[in-house]
Design an enzyme around this catalytic site. Structure first.
Site, PDB file in Angstrom:
ATOM      1  CE  LYS A 164      -3.595   4.703   0.584  1.00 33.58           C
ATOM      2  NZ  LYS A 164      -2.152   4.544   0.881  1.00 33.58           N
ATOM      3  CG  HIS A 212      -4.418   9.719   0.213  1.00 35.89           C
ATOM      4  ND1 HIS A 212      -3.073   9.664  -0.049  1.00 35.89           N
ATOM      5  CD2 HIS A 212      -4.560   9.271   1.473  1.00 35.89           C
ATOM      6  CE1 HIS A 212      -2.442   9.190   1.022  1.00 35.89           C
ATOM      7  NE2 HIS A 212      -3.318   8.951   1.958  1.00 35.89           N
ATOM      8  CG  ASP A 233      -1.793   1.249   1.271  1.00 34.13           C
ATOM      9  OD1 ASP A 233      -2.858   1.195   0.633  1.00 34.13           O
ATOM     10  OD2 ASP A 233      -1.421   2.261   1.887  1.00 34.13           O
ATOM     11  CE1 TYR A 280       0.759   7.874   2.351  1.00 32.83           C
ATOM     12  CE2 TYR A 280       1.171   5.569   1.908  1.00 32.83           C
ATOM     13  CZ  TYR A 280       0.370   6.554   2.427  1.00 32.83           C
ATOM     14  OH  TYR A 280      -0.810   6.209   3.046  1.00 32.83           O
TER      15      TYR A 280
HETATM   16  P1  NDP Z   1       0.851   1.529  11.856  1.00 34.53           P
HETATM   17  O1  NDP Z   1      -0.298   1.430  12.765  1.00 34.53           O
HETATM   18  O2  NDP Z   1       1.031   0.498  10.810  1.00 34.53           O
HETATM   19  O3  NDP Z   1       2.149   1.615  12.775  1.00 34.53           O
HETATM   20  C1  NDP Z   1       3.427   1.725  12.263  1.00 34.53           C
HETATM   21  C2  NDP Z   1       4.367   1.968  13.433  1.00 34.53           C
HETATM   22  O4  NDP Z   1       4.386   0.860  14.302  1.00 34.53           O
HETATM   23  C3  NDP Z   1       5.781   2.223  13.000  1.00 34.53           C
HETATM   24  O5  NDP Z   1       6.322   3.189  13.877  1.00 34.53           O
HETATM   25  C4  NDP Z   1       6.458   0.875  13.219  1.00 34.53           C
HETATM   26  O6  NDP Z   1       7.831   1.087  13.524  1.00 34.53           O
HETATM   27  C5  NDP Z   1       5.703   0.333  14.398  1.00 34.53           C
HETATM   28  N1  NDP Z   1       5.551  -1.146  14.352  1.00 34.53           N
HETATM   29  C6  NDP Z   1       5.392  -1.944  13.277  1.00 34.53           C
HETATM   30  N2  NDP Z   1       5.227  -3.219  13.617  1.00 34.53           N
HETATM   31  C7  NDP Z   1       5.289  -3.261  14.970  1.00 34.53           C
HETATM   32  C8  NDP Z   1       5.187  -4.306  15.898  1.00 34.53           C
HETATM   33  N3  NDP Z   1       4.991  -5.563  15.518  1.00 34.53           N
HETATM   34  N4  NDP Z   1       5.303  -3.988  17.225  1.00 34.53           N
HETATM   35  C9  NDP Z   1       5.502  -2.717  17.626  1.00 34.53           C
HETATM   36  N5  NDP Z   1       5.599  -1.675  16.774  1.00 34.53           N
HETATM   37  C10 NDP Z   1       5.484  -1.933  15.443  1.00 34.53           C
HETATM   38  O7  NDP Z   1       0.826   2.994  11.227  1.00 34.53           O
HETATM   39  P2  NDP Z   1       0.786   3.646   9.763  1.00 34.53           P
HETATM   40  O8  NDP Z   1       0.287   5.025   9.970  1.00 34.53           O
HETATM   41  O9  NDP Z   1       2.040   3.478   9.049  1.00 34.53           O
HETATM   42  O10 NDP Z   1      -0.372   2.856   9.003  1.00 34.53           O
HETATM   43  C11 NDP Z   1      -0.158   1.720   8.211  1.00 34.53           C
HETATM   44  C12 NDP Z   1      -0.324   2.021   6.745  1.00 34.53           C
HETATM   45  O11 NDP Z   1      -1.627   2.520   6.477  1.00 34.53           O
HETATM   46  C13 NDP Z   1       0.582   3.168   6.244  1.00 34.53           C
HETATM   47  O12 NDP Z   1       1.921   2.769   6.119  1.00 34.53           O
HETATM   48  C14 NDP Z   1      -0.102   3.503   4.954  1.00 34.53           C
HETATM   49  O13 NDP Z   1       0.208   2.561   3.964  1.00 34.53           O
HETATM   50  C15 NDP Z   1      -1.560   3.419   5.372  1.00 34.53           C
HETATM   51  N6  NDP Z   1      -2.106   4.731   5.785  1.00 34.53           N
HETATM   52  C16 NDP Z   1      -3.089   5.290   5.009  1.00 34.53           C
HETATM   53  C17 NDP Z   1      -3.632   6.499   5.329  1.00 34.53           C
HETATM   54  C18 NDP Z   1      -4.704   7.061   4.488  1.00 34.53           C
HETATM   55  O14 NDP Z   1      -5.059   8.227   4.657  1.00 34.53           O
HETATM   56  N7  NDP Z   1      -5.274   6.293   3.580  1.00 34.53           N
HETATM   57  C19 NDP Z   1      -3.171   7.286   6.488  1.00 34.53           C
HETATM   58  C20 NDP Z   1      -2.154   6.617   7.260  1.00 34.53           C
HETATM   59  C21 NDP Z   1      -1.669   5.374   6.909  1.00 34.53           C
HETATM   60  P3  NDP Z   1       9.028   0.465  12.598  1.00 34.53           P
HETATM   61  O15 NDP Z   1       8.774   0.854  11.185  1.00 34.53           O
HETATM   62  O16 NDP Z   1      10.241   1.088  13.182  1.00 34.53           O
HETATM   63  O17 NDP Z   1       8.944  -1.012  12.824  1.00 34.53           O
END
Ligand code: NDP
Length: 259
Positions: free
Chosen positions: A63, A96, A33, A38
């Site tokens: 998006k 988006h 995704d 991004y």
């Molecule tokens: P998430 O809820 O996926 O959280 C990501 C965070 O959690 C990062 O800091 C990561 O750190 C940490 N993390 C990952 N795996 C673990 C784990 N197993 N245990 C503890 N911490 C963990 O947040 P996002 O906001 O990134 O959402 C996911 C995806 O959704 C985005 O990447 C994007 O693709 C989408 N999105 C879409 C939006 C929209 O408007 N349509 C808005 C926001 C997000 P690290 O990388 O250091 O592991």
């Protein structure tokens, strides 16, 4: 579409995103995704090319950026995304954010791109019920997906039921609450199932019929987040997580983000 995908929001283009996508593909993910906003579509495309995995086995979502809404600008922006990704077609293209008043023109461009064979499915993101209702008045094409903020502190019950009734697949963004997982209900269930809090939450998504796309740049977490297909939460477990709802958003409220 796959139930699990890798999210790449806030992952740098180039090495970082290429490595993340590689880790995910190695761990068995087939869905990625990304978004024009991004600024890492090129890296996602490079990782796909390097993987050698047949295109038809992959599910790639991107998006449309808010600033590109409108009929002609959508057609142009889509072509730019497709070029950066280096793909003949996109599996899922999303608006988006609804914004204020351009999403209907944008949707007409999405319908054209789909009709022309460049996109397999078209959908939306951050649409509230009133946006979906309004879109329905002007178009017979039902969005395949609505990607929204969804996690235990914001379980979107009303929207989830509305989408289910209307045949719209709900997809969870920020599913693991940006890593804010240190909550007693989750640690309790993690201990009970011999899983991590992230895996508990992601499993809860699946059992609610919600597609999920956790983000990580770390190989061990990318693997961890995929370990959700070998256990089941009981009805009581599900209820315990359902009761955590606080209507708390980590991201913007779609009705406030009117760009
Ligand atoms: P998430 O809820 O996926 O959280 C990501 C965070 O959690 C990062 O800091 C990561 O750190 C940490 N993390 C990952 N795996 C673990 C784990 N197993 N245990 C503890 N911490 C963990 O947040 P996002 O906001 O990134 O959402 C996911 C995806 O959704 C985005 O990447 C994007 O693709 C989408 N999105 C879409 C939006 C929209 O408007 N349509 C808005 C926001 C997000 P690290 O990388 O250091 O592991």
């Amino acid at each position: 579409m796959p139930w699990l995908g890798l999210g790449v929001f806030q992952v740098a283009d180039g090495d970082e995103v290429i490595r993340s996508v590689q880790y995910a593909l190695e761990a068995g993910y087939r869905s990625i995704d990304t978004a024009a906003g991004y600024r890492n579509e090129a890296g996602v495309g490079a990782a796909i090319q390097q993987s050698g995995i047949p295109r038809e086995q992959l599910f790639i979502t991107t998006k449309l950026a808010n600033s590109d809404q409108g009929y002609e600008s959508t057609l142009r922006a889509f072509e730019e995304s497709r070029r950066k990704l280096g793909l003949e077609y996109i599996d899922l293209y999303l608006i988006h954010w609804p914004g204020k008043d351009k999403y209907k023109d944008t949707w007409r461009a999405f319908e054209k791109l789909q009709k022309d064979g460049y996109i397999r499915s078209i959908g939306v993101s951050n649409f509230q019920i009133h946006h979906l209702e309004s879109l329905k008045q002007d178009s017979d094409t039902i969005p395949a997906v609505n990607q929204v903020e969804f996690h235990p502190l914001l379980n979107q019950q009303e929207l989830r039921q509305y989408c289910k009734r209307g045949g719209i697949q709900l997809e969870a963004w920020t599913p693991i609450m940006k890593g804010n997982l240190d909550l007693p209900q989750l640690t309790e269930l993690a201990a009970k199932h011999g899983k991590t809090p992230a895996q508990i939450v992601l499993r809860w998504d699946l059992q609610h019929g919600v597609v999920t796309i956790p983000k990580s740049v770390r190989q061990e977490r990318i693997q961890e987040n995929a370990g959700i297909f070998d256990f089941t939460l009981s009805d009581e477990d599900m209820k315990l997580i359902d009761q955590m709802n606080q209507n708390h958003r980590f991201g913007p409220d779609p009705d406030q983000l009117l760009f």
